[in-house]
Design a protein around this motif. Structure first.
Motif, PDB file in Angstrom:
ATOM      1  N   GLU A   1       0.819  -1.108  -0.044  1.00 13.68           N
ATOM      2  CA  GLU A   1       0.052   0.053   0.058  1.00 13.68           C
ATOM      3  C   GLU A   1       0.746   1.239   0.074  1.00 13.68           C
ATOM      4  OE1 GLU A   1      -2.755  -0.406   3.320  1.00 13.68           O
ATOM      5  OE2 GLU A   1      -4.202  -1.856   2.166  1.00 13.68           O
ATOM      6  N   ARG A   2       1.929   1.315   0.718  1.00 14.53           N
ATOM      7  CA  ARG A   2       2.824   2.478   0.588  1.00 14.53           C
ATOM      8  C   ARG A   2       3.416   2.636  -0.524  1.00 14.53           C
ATOM      9  NH1 ARG A   2       4.448   0.322   5.687  1.00 14.53           N
ATOM     10  NH2 ARG A   2       6.394  -0.512   4.895  1.00 14.53           N
ATOM     11  N   TRP A   3       4.087   1.637  -1.073  1.00 15.38           N
ATOM     12  CA  TRP A   3       4.564   1.567  -2.596  1.00 15.38           C
ATOM     13  C   TRP A   3       3.682   2.178  -3.703  1.00 15.38           C
ATOM     14  CZ3 TRP A   3       3.872  -0.100  -7.376  1.00 15.38           C
ATOM     15  CH2 TRP A   3       4.929   0.128  -8.077  1.00 15.38           C
ATOM     16  N   PHE A   4       2.231   1.747  -3.327  1.00 15.03           N
ATOM     17  CA  PHE A   4       1.248   2.145  -4.220  1.00 15.03           C
ATOM     18  C   PHE A   4       1.143   3.300  -4.088  1.00 15.03           C
ATOM     19  CE2 PHE A   4      -2.805   2.784  -6.229  1.00 15.03           C
ATOM     20  CZ  PHE A   4      -2.597   1.885  -7.314  1.00 15.03           C
ATOM     21  N   THR A   5       0.949   3.922  -2.903  1.00 16.75           N
ATOM     22  CA  THR A   5       0.546   5.524  -2.490  1.00 16.75           C
ATOM     23  C   THR A   5       1.727   6.186  -2.940  1.00 16.75           C
ATOM     24  OG1 THR A   5      -0.876   4.720  -0.786  1.00 16.75           O
ATOM     25  CG2 THR A   5      -0.138   7.055  -0.727  1.00 16.75           C
ATOM     26  N   ARG A   6       2.817   5.704  -2.822  1.00 23.50           N
ATOM     27  CA  ARG A   6       4.129   6.456  -3.363  1.00 23.50           C
ATOM     28  C   ARG A   6       4.029   6.792  -4.481  1.00 23.50           C
ATOM     29  NH1 ARG A   6      10.509   4.873  -2.934  1.00 23.50           N
ATOM     30  NH2 ARG A   6      11.259   6.750  -3.706  1.00 23.50           N
ATOM     31  N   PHE A   7       3.929   5.901  -5.615  1.00 20.14           N
ATOM     32  CA  PHE A   7       3.990   6.292  -6.948  1.00 20.14           C
ATOM     33  C   PHE A   7       2.514   6.503  -7.422  1.00 20.14           C
ATOM     34  CE2 PHE A   7       7.594   3.491  -5.868  1.00 20.14           C
ATOM     35  CZ  PHE A   7       8.569   4.286  -6.531  1.00 20.14           C
ATOM     36  N   GLY A   8       1.423   6.221  -6.984  1.00 22.18           N
ATOM     37  CA  GLY A   8       0.139   6.497  -7.144  1.00 22.18           C
ATOM     38  C   GLY A   8      -0.482   5.805  -8.673  1.00 22.18           C
ATOM     39  N   LEU A   9      -1.385   6.457  -9.136  1.00 21.32           N
ATOM     40  CA  LEU A   9      -2.153   6.116 -10.331  1.00 21.32           C
ATOM     41  C   LEU A   9      -1.187   5.502 -11.421  1.00 21.32           C
ATOM     42  CD1 LEU A   9      -5.322   8.091 -10.178  1.00 21.32           C
ATOM     43  CD2 LEU A   9      -4.933   5.711  -9.625  1.00 21.32           C
ATOM     44  N   PRO A  10      -0.057   6.388 -11.834  1.00 23.50           N
ATOM     45  CA  PRO A  10       0.872   6.070 -12.844  1.00 23.50           C
ATOM     46  C   PRO A  10       1.359   4.688 -12.845  1.00 23.50           C
ATOM     47  CG  PRO A  10       1.159   8.535 -12.315  1.00 23.50           C
ATOM     48  CD  PRO A  10       0.233   7.668 -11.014  1.00 23.50           C
ATOM     49  N   SER A  11       1.547   4.031 -11.470  1.00 28.99           N
ATOM     50  CA  SER A  11       1.983   2.927 -11.361  1.00 28.99           C
ATOM     51  C   SER A  11       1.488   1.912 -12.166  1.00 28.99           C
ATOM     52  CB  SER A  11       2.303   2.405 -10.128  1.00 28.99           C
ATOM     53  OG  SER A  11       1.041   2.349  -9.339  1.00 28.99           O
ATOM     54  N   LEU A  12       0.030   2.203 -12.631  1.00 28.83           N
ATOM     55  CA  LEU A  12      -1.086   1.267 -13.138  1.00 28.83           C
ATOM     56  C   LEU A  12      -0.341   0.946 -14.700  1.00 28.83           C
ATOM     57  CD1 LEU A  12      -4.274   2.105 -11.743  1.00 28.83           C
ATOM     58  CD2 LEU A  12      -3.032   0.126 -11.251  1.00 28.83           C
ATOM     59  N   LEU A  13       0.478   1.945 -15.065  1.00 27.60           N
ATOM     60  CA  LEU A  13       0.862   1.810 -16.683  1.00 27.60           C
ATOM     61  C   LEU A  13       1.947   0.488 -16.691  1.00 27.60           C
ATOM     62  CD1 LEU A  13       1.535   5.552 -17.180  1.00 27.60           C
ATOM     63  CD2 LEU A  13      -0.038   4.117 -18.193  1.00 27.60           C
TER      64      LEU A  13
END
Length: 147
Positions: A85-97
């Motif tokens: 969750e921290r990783w996803f929050t850190r990189f945000g929506l662009p990580s979905l690319l």
């Protein structure tokens, strides 16, 4: 009339590959392109659609499993989930690319569901990343990219 089976096979393999089951839609796409079966643009679109829909299944799994956090059978323990969750929050929506990446990509789609990322953001970003991967693969297979 164009045969439908290659497109169905590609869609199915792309769908399955996007879920947590091991499969290789890339091999199916390359095989179809190399054999001249199907239209390249249609094949890329079908692979992208199947892979994106499979990612939505992962998102739904994450979304529906969210209220089971902390249970002994839950696939991730507290620290693992907190780290993700921290990783996803850190990189945000662009990580979905980057959901096209092996192993990490499937986890990203489930985490996005766990975190209740809205589908209106999830689907276009996932489709863009997965589609770009298939475009590059198709161009390389057809000799239009990289030499």
């Amino acid at each position: 009339m164009t045969e439908v089976w290659p497109y169905l096979a590609l869609f199915s393999s792309a769908f399955i590959a996007a879920t947590l089951f091991p499969a290789s839609s890339e091999a199916v796409l390359v095989g179809l392109l190399a054999s001249g079966t199907g239209q390249p643009i249609a094949l890329v679109l079908v692979a992208t659609a199947g892979n994106t829909l499979g990612a939505v299944v992962n998102w739904l799994c994450g979304r529906s499993l969210a209220h089971y956090r902390g249970r002994s059978w839950f696939p991730a323990d507290g620290p693992q989930l907190a780290r993700a969750e921290r990783w996803f929050t850190r990189f945000g929506l662009p990580s979905l690319l980057f959901t096209w990446l092996p192993v990490v990509g499937d986890a990203l789609t489930v985490i996005a569901g766990l975190l209740h990322v809205p589908l209106r953001w999830f689907v276009p970003l996932v489709a863009l990343g997965k589609g770009a991967r298939y475009v590059v693969l198709a161009l390389a297979t057809l000799g239009l990219w990289g030499g």
